[in-house]
Design a protein around this motif. Structure first.
Motif, short mmCIF file in Angstrom:
data_model
loop_
_atom_site.label_atom_id
_atom_site.label_comp_id
_atom_site.label_asym_id
_atom_site.label_seq_id
_atom_site.Cartn_x
_atom_site.Cartn_y
_atom_site.Cartn_z
N ARG A 165 0.85 -1.20 0.00
CA ARG A 165 0.00 0.00 0.00
C ARG A 165 0.88 1.24 0.00
NH1 ARG A 165 -5.18 -0.52 3.67
NH2 ARG A 165 -5.99 -2.42 2.78
N TYR A 166 0.39 2.27 -0.67
CA TYR A 166 1.13 3.52 -0.65
C TYR A 166 0.24 4.65 -0.18
CZ TYR A 166 -1.06 4.48 -5.18
OH TYR A 166 -1.97 4.67 -6.19
N SER A 167 0.90 5.70 0.26
CA SER A 167 0.21 6.90 0.73
C SER A 167 1.01 8.10 0.23
CB SER A 167 0.17 6.90 2.26
OG SER A 167 -0.34 8.11 2.74
N CYS A 168 0.31 9.09 -0.34
CA CYS A 168 0.96 10.27 -0.88
C CYS A 168 0.33 11.54 -0.32
CB CYS A 168 0.85 10.30 -2.40
SG CYS A 168 1.69 8.94 -3.23
N SER A 169 1.13 12.58 -0.23
CA SER A 169 0.60 13.87 0.23
C SER A 169 1.45 15.01 -0.32
CB SER A 169 0.58 13.92 1.76
OG SER A 169 1.89 13.86 2.28
N LYS A 170 0.87 16.20 -0.26
CA LYS A 170 1.57 17.41 -0.68
C LYS A 170 1.41 18.43 0.43
CE LYS A 170 1.90 20.55 -4.59
NZ LYS A 170 1.37 20.83 -5.94
N ASP A 171 2.52 18.96 0.91
CA ASP A 171 2.51 19.93 2.00
C ASP A 171 1.78 21.19 1.56
OD1 ASP A 171 3.64 22.31 3.58
OD2 ASP A 171 4.36 20.57 4.73
N ARG A 172 0.81 21.64 2.33
CA ARG A 172 0.00 22.80 1.98
C ARG A 172 0.77 24.12 2.08
NH1 ARG A 172 -6.08 21.50 3.74
NH2 ARG A 172 -5.94 19.27 3.44
N PHE A 173 1.84 24.13 2.83
CA PHE A 173 2.58 25.37 3.01
C PHE A 173 3.71 25.54 2.01
CE2 PHE A 173 0.44 24.79 6.99
CZ PHE A 173 0.05 26.07 7.34
N ASN A 174 4.50 24.49 1.78
CA ASN A 174 5.65 24.65 0.89
C ASN A 174 5.55 23.84 -0.40
OD1 ASN A 174 6.27 22.00 1.62
ND2 ASN A 174 7.88 22.59 3.05
N GLY A 175 4.47 23.07 -0.59
CA GLY A 175 4.27 22.31 -1.82
C GLY A 175 5.12 21.06 -1.94
N GLN A 176 5.85 20.70 -0.88
CA GLN A 176 6.70 19.51 -0.90
C GLN A 176 5.85 18.25 -1.06
OE1 GLN A 176 9.90 19.51 -1.11
NE2 GLN A 176 10.90 18.33 0.46
N LYS A 177 6.20 17.39 -2.04
CA LYS A 177 5.47 16.16 -2.30
C LYS A 177 6.18 14.99 -1.63
CE LYS A 177 5.70 16.30 -6.84
NZ LYS A 177 5.40 16.07 -8.28
N SER A 178 5.38 14.01 -1.18
CA SER A 178 5.97 12.80 -0.60
C SER A 178 5.01 11.62 -0.77
CB SER A 178 6.29 13.00 0.88
OG SER A 178 5.11 13.18 1.61
N CYS A 179 5.61 10.46 -0.93
CA CYS A 179 4.86 9.20 -0.99
C CYS A 179 5.67 8.14 -0.26
CB CYS A 179 4.67 8.73 -2.44
SG CYS A 179 3.52 9.69 -3.42
N SER A 180 4.96 7.20 0.35
CA SER A 180 5.64 6.05 0.96
C SER A 180 4.85 4.79 0.64
CB SER A 180 5.78 6.23 2.47
OG SER A 180 4.52 6.30 3.08
N LEU A 181 5.59 3.69 0.49
CA LEU A 181 5.04 2.40 0.11
C LEU A 181 5.53 1.36 1.10
CD1 LEU A 181 3.72 0.47 -2.07
CD2 LEU A 181 5.94 0.49 -3.21
N ASN A 182 4.61 0.61 1.68
CA ASN A 182 5.00 -0.45 2.60
C ASN A 182 3.95 -1.54 2.61
OD1 ASN A 182 2.99 0.78 4.04
ND2 ASN A 182 4.13 0.91 5.94
N LYS A 183 4.25 -2.57 3.36
CA LYS A 183 3.37 -3.72 3.48
C LYS A 183 3.16 -3.95 4.97
CE LYS A 183 3.18 -8.29 1.44
NZ LYS A 183 3.91 -9.26 0.64
N ALA A 184 1.94 -4.25 5.38
CA ALA A 184 1.66 -4.48 6.79
C ALA A 184 2.56 -5.59 7.34
CB ALA A 184 0.19 -4.86 6.98
N HIS A 185 3.00 -5.40 8.57
CA HIS A 185 3.85 -6.38 9.26
C HIS A 185 5.16 -6.63 8.53
CE1 HIS A 185 0.33 -6.94 11.67
NE2 HIS A 185 -0.35 -7.34 10.62
N SER A 186 5.68 -5.60 7.86
CA SER A 186 6.93 -5.71 7.13
C SER A 186 7.94 -4.72 7.69
CB SER A 186 6.68 -5.42 5.65
OG SER A 186 7.88 -5.25 4.95
N ASP A 187 9.21 -5.03 7.54
CA ASP A 187 10.28 -4.14 8.00
C ASP A 187 10.83 -3.28 6.88
OD1 ASP A 187 10.24 -5.01 10.64
OD2 ASP A 187 11.62 -6.66 10.24
N MET A 238 10.19 -0.10 4.00
CA MET A 238 9.39 1.01 3.49
C MET A 238 10.20 1.74 2.42
SD MET A 238 7.48 4.19 5.36
CE MET A 238 8.95 4.96 5.96
N VAL A 239 9.55 2.04 1.29
CA VAL A 239 10.17 2.78 0.20
C VAL A 239 9.46 4.13 0.13
CG1 VAL A 239 10.55 2.84 -2.29
CG2 VAL A 239 10.78 0.69 -1.05
#
Length: 175
Positions: free
Chosen positions: A60-82, A84-85
């Motif tokens: 699963r991945y989750s993405c967001s964009k900072d409302r103040f500076n426009g910085q983008k980020s996404c992270s991808l991981n799997k439950a019960h896993s060590d 994260m990308v």
């Protein structure tokens, strides 16, 4: 019924995942939920609830964009896993484990490839790790968790990683 829902949610939410949840009634008429079938004959099974835990096994991945500076980020991981990308501000990272013992080495090994090392969970060469993960079947991880200074070894199935990683990249571009 509310208590049964809370208990069912608790069984699922705490990692006590099973493919089934059993509802039983004892001789006094009290109802109980369990993630396994009791051996005792004093319980009568009322209902067996199938739980689709495939959502917990997928990337699963989750993405967001900072409302103040426009910085983008996404992270991808799997439950019960060590593993994260992430992509943050255009830079990729691969993170192994959690609560690292200070100043310790961490490592990831994809299939039969050579281990790739990092420091306190952060890979020194994230692009190399990601490319191997996209082609690999299993990621083996090793790190030292605080407050213990011994190896924590993990294993993560990479099925579906390449597809979800590509989806995450597309979502990152859209932000």
């Amino acid at each position: 019924m509310k208590a049964a829902f809370i208990l069912l949610f608790s069984l699922i939410g705490t990692g006590a995942l099973a493919s089934d949840i059993y509802t039983f009634k004892n001789l006094e008429g009290n109802i109980m939920l369990s993630n396994r079938q009791p051996d005792e004959k004093k319980f009568t099974e009322i209902k067996k609830i199938k739980i689709d835990d495939s959502a917990y096994e997928n990337w699963r991945y989750s993405c967001s964009k900072d409302r103040f500076n426009g910085q983008k980020s996404c992270s991808l991981n799997k439950a019960h896993s060590d593993v994260m990308v992430s992509i943050f501000g255009g830079r990729h990272s691969v993170y192994i484990g959690r609560n690292h013992f200070p100043r310790t080495q961490s490592a990831i090994k994809i299939d039969d490839n050579s281990p790739i090392y990092g420091y306190e969970g952060s890979s020194n060469t994230p692009q190399k790790v990601i490319e191997q993960m996209k082609k690999g079947k299993v990621a083996y991880t090793r790190y030292k968790e605080w407050p213990y200074e011994y190896n924590q070894d993990g294993e993560t199935d990479l099925t579906g990683f390449a597809e979800k990683y590509d989806e995450m990249l597309e979502e990152y571009k859209k932000l």
